[in-house]
Design an enzyme around this catalytic site. Structure first.
Site, short mmCIF file in Angstrom:
data_model
loop_
_atom_site.label_atom_id
_atom_site.label_comp_id
_atom_site.label_asym_id
_atom_site.label_seq_id
_atom_site.Cartn_x
_atom_site.Cartn_y
_atom_site.Cartn_z
N THR A 130 8.44 -21.96 -15.55
CA THR A 130 9.02 -22.02 -14.20
C THR A 130 8.83 -20.65 -13.56
O THR A 130 8.90 -19.63 -14.24
CB THR A 130 10.54 -22.33 -14.31
OG1 THR A 130 10.68 -23.70 -14.67
CG2 THR A 130 11.27 -22.08 -13.00
N VAL A 134 16.66 -34.06 -11.93
CA VAL A 134 16.51 -32.85 -11.13
C VAL A 134 17.19 -31.70 -11.88
O VAL A 134 18.32 -31.85 -12.35
CB VAL A 134 17.16 -33.01 -9.73
CG1 VAL A 134 17.10 -31.71 -8.96
CG2 VAL A 134 16.47 -34.13 -8.95
N1 ASP Z 1 15.00 -24.49 -15.14
C1 ASP Z 1 13.94 -25.47 -15.15
C2 ASP Z 1 14.53 -26.84 -15.19
O1 ASP Z 1 15.47 -27.06 -15.93
C3 ASP Z 1 13.02 -25.33 -16.31
C4 ASP Z 1 12.50 -23.95 -16.60
O2 ASP Z 1 13.04 -22.97 -16.13
O3 ASP Z 1 11.49 -23.85 -17.30
O4 ASP Z 1 14.02 -27.71 -14.52
#
Ligand code: ASP
Length: 343
Positions: A213, A242
């Protein structure tokens, strides 16, 4: 002249203490901080050409954002420019490199917040907008709403003149192979893009990594802050899931004191209102950005969650705590000095 420091220090166990992780991003006068995801990557595996590819892309993103700041443009412009570079790269779990859902689709989430006006925009579950962060910005500036989802968000993005692609644009071999592996192992398991299988050895062509991310926080010449976050979410996610990334106050937040972007196991960041948690501690408990961000990560850890936070305050101080083995991250100071670190 722009100087580049690459920090790859690590402890015996490959996990930095909070102080070590912070050490490389100390001092003041930072204008832009970015992350490319936090995870259980190990220094034994993220090395050589893989490490070089990440360092190069993080540096490119920092330079793109810094150019906007240097030019006197807003922190929102800098955040968009930095995130766009990472969304266009297959290395990160955002835009082009997004992970797959259980049904073999790429559903993207993103958000942005302008600290000066406290306007915010977000999109969730979109499949056809090339740069979700731009869709989030269009929502913030042109929709009168804060969050749009799915088809409606896509129709709006197209009407706002954003580049629309076929959903296949987001298909990448390494993410597809990663989904097939998890489906074979345990089709019901929702896998974070932060869990690394011990047997896998990544190469640039075979990036089965599931972290990535992306986020950026910036401070412009007028001292205004902004934060943005963009993701493909969690691999094998189902039911229109989500995460925290498009939720203002959970994965992303900015006001006139601090800008925050998060990465990690989204459900925990939502349950602790992680991004706002940092701001609230600073405002109500008078904590420094480092103390507040560390406490927010600690709270996530107490609940069993993992991840990382980047935060930039109005004085240009930075916090980069995480409770995973590493976090792809980088920062640039007002004088153009760049720092990039993974561990
Ligand atoms: N925070 C993101 C989610 O849970 C995933 C990530 O940070 O890699 O969609």
């Amino acid at each position: 002249m722009m100087r580049l420091f690459i920090c790859t220090i690590c402890t015996f166990f490959g996990v930095l203490t909070a102080a070590q992780a912070q050490e490389k991003f100390s001092g003041e006068n930072y204008v832009l901080v970015i992350h490319g995801g936090a995870g259980s990557m190990s220094p034994n595996r993220i090395k050589g050409e893989v490490e070089a590819a990440y360092v190069a892309k993080l540096t490119e993103a920092l330079k793109a954002g810094y150019a906007k700041i240097k030019n006197g443009e807003s922190s929102v412009e800098a955040v968009i420019a930095a995130i766009e570079v990472m969304e266009d790269s297959p290395l990160f779990n955002a835009g082009k490199g997004a992970v797959f859902t259980h049904n073999g689709k790429n559903e993207l989430d993103a958000s942005i917040m302008d600290g000066k006006t406290r306007m915010a925009g977000a999109v969730a579950g979109i499949t056809t907008v090339k740069n979700p962060i731009k869709a989030a910005r269009a929502v913030m500036e042109k929709s009168g709403h804060v969050m749009l989802t799915g088809k409606g968000a896509e129709i709006f993005a197209e009407s706002a003149g954003l580049e629309i692609v076929s959903p296949e644009y987001f298909w990448t071999q390494h993410r597809w192979d990663a989904l097939q592996k998890i489906l074979k192992r345990d089709s019901t398991k929702v896998e974070l893009d932060h869990d690394e299988k011990q047997t896998f050895v990544p190469t640039v062509k075979n990036l089965d990594e599931k972290y990535g991310t992306v986020g950026a926080v910036a401070r412009d010449k007028n001292g205004n802050l902004a934060a943005g976050t963009s993701t493909g979410g969690m691999m094998n996610k189902k039911y229109g899931r989500v995460g925290d990334s498009p939720i203002i106050g959970a994965g992303n937040y900015a006001n006139d004191q601090v800008a925050i972007s998060c990465t990690g196991w989204g459900e925990f960041f939502i349950r602790t209102a992680a991004a706002y948690n940092v701001s609230a501690q600073m405002k109500h408990l008078n904590r420094s950005v480092q103390e507040a961000a560390q406490k927010a990560i600690d709270e996530i850890g107490e609940l069993g969650g993992t991840g990382g936070i980047i935060a930039l305050d109005k004085d240009g101080k930075v916090a980069v705590p995480y409770n995973t083995k590493g976090m792809y991250r980088g920062a640039v100071k007002a004088n153009g000095e760049i720092e990039v670190a993974i561990f």
